[in-house]
Design an enzyme around this catalytic site. Sequence first.
Site: not given
Length: 536
Positions: A345-346
């Site tokens: 993620d991210e």
Amino acid sequence: MVAGAGTAASSASASPASPWSARSSSASAQDPAAAAPTALDRVVPAPASVRPAAGSYAIRPDARIRVSGSDGSARSARRVGDYLAQVLRPSTGFSLPVTTRSGDDGIRLRLTPKAAGVRTLGEEGYRLQVTGRAITLTARGSAGLFHGVQTLRQLLPASVERTTRQAGPWRVSGGTITDVPRYAWRGAMLDVSRHFFGVDQVKRYIDQLALYKINKLHLHLSDDQGWRIAIDSWPKLASHGGSTQVGGGPGGYYTKDDYREIVRYAASRELTVVPEIDMPGHTNAALASYAELNCDGVAPPLYTGTEVGFSSLCVPKEVTYDFVDDVIRELAALTPGPYLHIGGDEAHSTSHEDYVAFMDRVQPVVAKYGKTVVGWHQLTGAHPAKDAIAQYWGTDGSEKEVADAAKAGTRLVLSPANRAYLDMKYNADTPLGQNWAGYVEAKQSYDWDPGTYIKDAPESSVLGVEAPLWSETLQTSPQIEYMAFPRLPGIAELGWSPASTHNWDDYKVRVAAQGPRWDAMGIAYYHSPQIPWPTS
Ligand code: TNX
């Protein structure tokens, strides 16, 4: 006796004649425990099927827990029997011997893995039959028996959860529950990176998760602020990377023995541990521990803030994949469960091209060590491995790449942040948590359907649900509990109960009845004004 029998005949919910009836009828005016026993459908998660019958069973001082198991399963049945005895003995004060001696009375736990009549129960389902003479729990696997025991706990008065002797009676309504889960994946995630939680704190949470038939414990073991698992081939990950946390406290990490103990304890509560090493972003703690992992060869300082998206492993460097191989090999060797979560993620500091290249190289490493890849749903923007599982944490289910991956075979675990994130504040006054996905009150958390949430994803791609608890603002068990309760049981119900039982107005009354149990267990829950908690 006569009066008691007459009452039972005239009303389905009244008590039948029992050795307790003389005493309980006089006590019932003041003593809530002496009131009619909990109806079989008043539990969380809602059971798949309930058939009430007249009568009730009372656990008496001489009751036995009779365990039996065919096809070599007797030991598992005994394990669950011992667990049930541990729950019941302190509050009832009864000795409740666990015996393999057969009999048609008492609390009977039966494992019958091959019996034709229970085939539809699967590995996790159970049947609970209550007559005046016995409580009989039948399942094919120990998980089913264990989940049945959780249901049985909720059918007894809340005071059964206390650890000192309480007044009974300990009555359970008559009838039959036949129960199977809607989804195979009913998870909870604990972020032990932003703030570290020790083995005992994790065990306490495991016990709470087990109450609601959660079967996966996802541990977020690494992030920018801390690396929390000892890796022998890269020892500074834990010793340096684990040496602090958000706010600058001392942090900590699990030794391999600590981690094995968590895995063992989780298994004893029928939870599978899903370890996560978040990559290629969220890696400052690793980058700070080994200069060679950085593209410029310079180790950054440890990080104790709460920003996200600033760190990345160095995708072009070969040493990155030596590191990843070693970490995944050691973690896979420690982990009996089939899953290994690689985050993803991210990754705002990784170019898209690098992200795809990284995931193309790392997913086969997970497979090489015998595990199934789990990743945050950004993985669907790369090339998810054939059997990969994507954990969705968006807020409206509209991401086309997620639906496309699901159509192509990627399985989905749903953790929409504005529904399932236990670290979101309940409202503007909540002293803990974050609000980037909005406020998430109890109803908001419960009132959605995992089967239809992702637009255009086939319902069959949904493996289940998970409630993540990020710990930027959390440091203690009471703080964990304040955020998890009452929302966690709602997510658990979405994962377990058939969609046909979904109804907020019904659920809120059932979850309200959990309040006195949480009080009895010392769980520090949020008294949501949306829930009609019993007063007294
Ligand atoms: C987003 S959800 C994150 C985490 C934060 C969380 C806080 C996800 C996969 N990443 O890094 O801790 O928000 O709510």
